[in-house]
Design a protein around this motif. Structure first.
Motif, PDB file in Angstrom:
ATOM      1  N   ARG A 106     -26.807   5.565 -20.648  1.00 21.53           N
ATOM      2  CA  ARG A 106     -27.287   4.459 -21.496  1.00 21.53           C
ATOM      3  C   ARG A 106     -27.203   3.141 -20.731  1.00 21.53           C
TER       4      ARG A 106
ATOM      5  N   SER B 145     -30.255   0.823 -19.530  1.00 17.89           N
ATOM      6  CA  SER B 145     -30.297  -0.531 -20.072  1.00 17.89           C
ATOM      7  C   SER B 145     -30.509  -1.536 -18.932  1.00 17.89           C
TER       8      SER B 145
ATOM      9  N   HIS C 162     -22.674   7.478 -22.093  1.00 19.45           N
ATOM     10  CA  HIS C 162     -22.587   6.021 -21.950  1.00 19.45           C
ATOM     11  C   HIS C 162     -23.062   5.528 -20.588  1.00 19.45           C
TER      12      HIS C 162
ATOM     13  N   ALA D  53     -26.466  10.485 -25.546  1.00 17.17           N
ATOM     14  CA  ALA D  53     -25.154  10.034 -26.029  1.00 17.17           C
ATOM     15  C   ALA D  53     -24.282   9.571 -24.857  1.00 17.17           C
TER      16      ALA D  53
ATOM     17  N   PRO E   1     -30.623   5.391 -30.106  1.00 13.02           N
ATOM     18  CA  PRO E   1     -29.893   5.568 -31.364  1.00 13.02           C
ATOM     19  C   PRO E   1     -28.394   5.669 -31.120  1.00 13.02           C
ATOM     20  N   LYS E   2     -27.626   5.483 -32.184  1.00 15.64           N
ATOM     21  CA  LYS E   2     -26.171   5.645 -32.081  1.00 15.64           C
ATOM     22  C   LYS E   2     -25.888   7.053 -31.568  1.00 15.64           C
ATOM     23  N   PRO E   3     -24.798   7.255 -30.784  1.00 20.29           N
ATOM     24  CA  PRO E   3     -24.550   8.589 -30.211  1.00 20.29           C
ATOM     25  C   PRO E   3     -24.619   9.722 -31.233  1.00 20.29           C
ATOM     26  N   GLU E   4     -24.128   9.507 -32.455  1.00 18.66           N
ATOM     27  CA  GLU E   4     -24.125  10.612 -33.434  1.00 18.66           C
ATOM     28  C   GLU E   4     -25.528  10.942 -33.937  1.00 18.66           C
ATOM     29  N   ILE E   5     -26.476  10.029 -33.726  1.00 18.31           N
ATOM     30  CA  ILE E   5     -27.867  10.292 -34.120  1.00 18.31           C
ATOM     31  C   ILE E   5     -28.642  10.893 -32.942  1.00 18.31           C
ATOM     32  N   CYS E   6     -28.103  10.729 -31.712  1.00 22.36           N
ATOM     33  CA  CYS E   6     -28.765  11.309 -30.524  1.00 22.36           C
ATOM     34  C   CYS E   6     -28.680  12.830 -30.545  1.00 22.36           C
TER      35      CYS E   6
ATOM     36  N   ASP F  61     -33.575   2.677 -39.330  1.00 23.59           N
ATOM     37  CA  ASP F  61     -32.922   1.374 -39.401  1.00 23.59           C
ATOM     38  C   ASP F  61     -32.838   0.927 -40.859  1.00 23.59           C
TER      39      ASP F  61
ATOM     40  N   SER G 187     -33.796   9.529 -26.343  1.00 26.60           N
ATOM     41  CA  SER G 187     -33.315  10.379 -27.429  1.00 26.60           C
ATOM     42  C   SER G 187     -32.873  11.741 -26.911  1.00 26.60           C
TER      43      SER G 187
END
Ligand code: KG4
Ligand code: ZN
Length: 356
Positions: free
Chosen positions: A296, A300, A293, A291, A313-318, A136, A286
């Motif tokens: 997620r 949630s 949706h 990634a 994390p953002k999808p590209e960081i997953c 972050d 993770s």
């Protein structure tokens, strides 16, 4: 505690070459807090090469890493606007993963570290996924605020529920007894004649499908433990596809949507139990499958109903990346973690056994 760290992260555990440059430093007003700046984060995907075979071919993966490592590192350094001698450390994935791929990354990193005369830090790929949620750049990282948390690690090779007590201390609470959840996505995609990796393909066609069309099994969800099993689900889906093969978009979308819904349900049932058993009200999701949706969204809703905080994390960081490796390596350097001078790759390295 190290003052300022500028670290290169090298990830080559499977089929993506990831290189990142990250800067970490203690916060001036609060030395317990670490501030970070991402200087560059580059990825060379081999998807097109493995797509043809419907899965990762280990020999091809090593060859492609070898091709990508130098130009990608040059690009990452250029973009970071630092000079190579400004690097203070190199972090490299030492396992788990494909042996040849890991060796390619390690040999490259060892050569570079020797040339620059800087330390090289082995990083566990799974710890990279777990800690990726705390990259972050706005808020920084404060361990006392981050830990403890539950992690649901869902990727192509792993499906685990982990209790993260502190940095470097993780307890495995449950895992898959057979296939990883990503494999169910990849196998179904292959059977439907779609590409690799399967997760994004299934997610794409599921949008037009009916998630309640097929009633697929949810193995082990009636058991009061945190283990998973996906091989029965995978078989049920392949039977449905074989039995009823229709080259029809609607039918394909219904299969994909039903599979995705079933998986989201299974994950929610087990995470609800994990929260109840541990009373830990923070959940980090993770790994590549995070990634997705739909998954997620379902997690949630579950966390909201349990008064738990969800961090994804953002999808590209997953999915696999060099930044998460630089991040864990940077934290190890910051806290002066001991590591061996000679690093070996550990293709089966467990997260609960962090001594390589
Ligand atoms: O973490 P990762 O990039 O590599 C491993 O360490 O395994 O995860 C790859 C897995 C593959 O099985 C891929 O199909 C799955 O993550 N995946 C997804 C999605 N994106 C990647 N699964 C479901 N939905 C997605 N959007
Ligand atoms: Zn991974």
């Amino acid at each position: 505690m190290n003052e300022k760290i500028t670290i290169l992260g090298v990830e080559t555990s499977c089929d993506d070459t990831g290189i990142a440059v990250l800067n970490l430093r203690p916060c001036e007003d609060n030395p317990k807090k670490i501030n970070l700046t991402v200087l560059s984060n580059k990825l060379a995907s081999q998807t097109d090469i493995h797509n043809e075979y419907g899965g990762v071919v280990p020999e091809l993966a090593s060859r492609e890493h070898l091709r990508a490592l130098l130009p990608l590192t040059e690009e990452a350094i250029r973009e970071s606007k630092i000079d190579l001698p400004n690097l203070s450390h190199i972090a490299v994935t030492a396992g788990p993963g494909l042996k040849g791929s890991l060796l390619t990354g390690l040999n490259f990193s060892s050569g570079l570290a020797a040339a620059l005369n800087i330390p090289i830090i082995p990083v566990n790929h799974l710890e990279g996924h777990v800690m990726a949620a705390f990259i972050d750049t706005q808020l920084g990282f404060e361990p006392t605020k981050a830990f403890p948390f539950l992690t649901l690690l869902i990727s192509g090779g792993h499906t685990q529920i982990i209790l993260a007590e502190q940095f470097g201390r993780y307890t495995l609470l449950g895992e898959t007894l057979d296939d990883a959840v990503g494999e169910a996505f990849d196998k179904t995609s292959k059977l439907l004649g779609l590409g690799y990796p399967g997760g994004p393909e299934i997610e794409r066609i599921a949008k037009a499908g009916n998630p309640h069309k097929f009633n697929f099994p949810k193995p082990l969800t009636d058991k009061k433990n945190l283990n998973f099993s996906f091989s029965g689900l995978k078989t049920a889906v392949s039977r449905e596809i074989e039995k009823n093969r229709q080259v029809n978009n609607e039918w394909q979308s219904d299969i994909a949507a039903s599979l995705q819904d079933t998986i989201a349900n299974i994950l929610c049932i087990k995470m609800k139990l994990a929260i109840e058993l541990t009373n830990v009200k923070k959940v980090v999701v993770s790994g590549g499958v995070a990634a997705n949706h739909q998954i997620r969204k379902s997690l949630s809703e579950l966390c909201k109903s349990q008064n738990a905080v969800l961090i994804v994390p953002k999808p590209e960081i997953c999915t696999d990346n060099g930044l998460m490796i630089a991040w864990v390596g940077g934290l190890k350097a910051h806290y002066n973690y001991p590591f061996d001078d000679v690093i070996k790759v550990s293709p089966r390295w467990n997260l609960t056994d962090l001594h390589c």
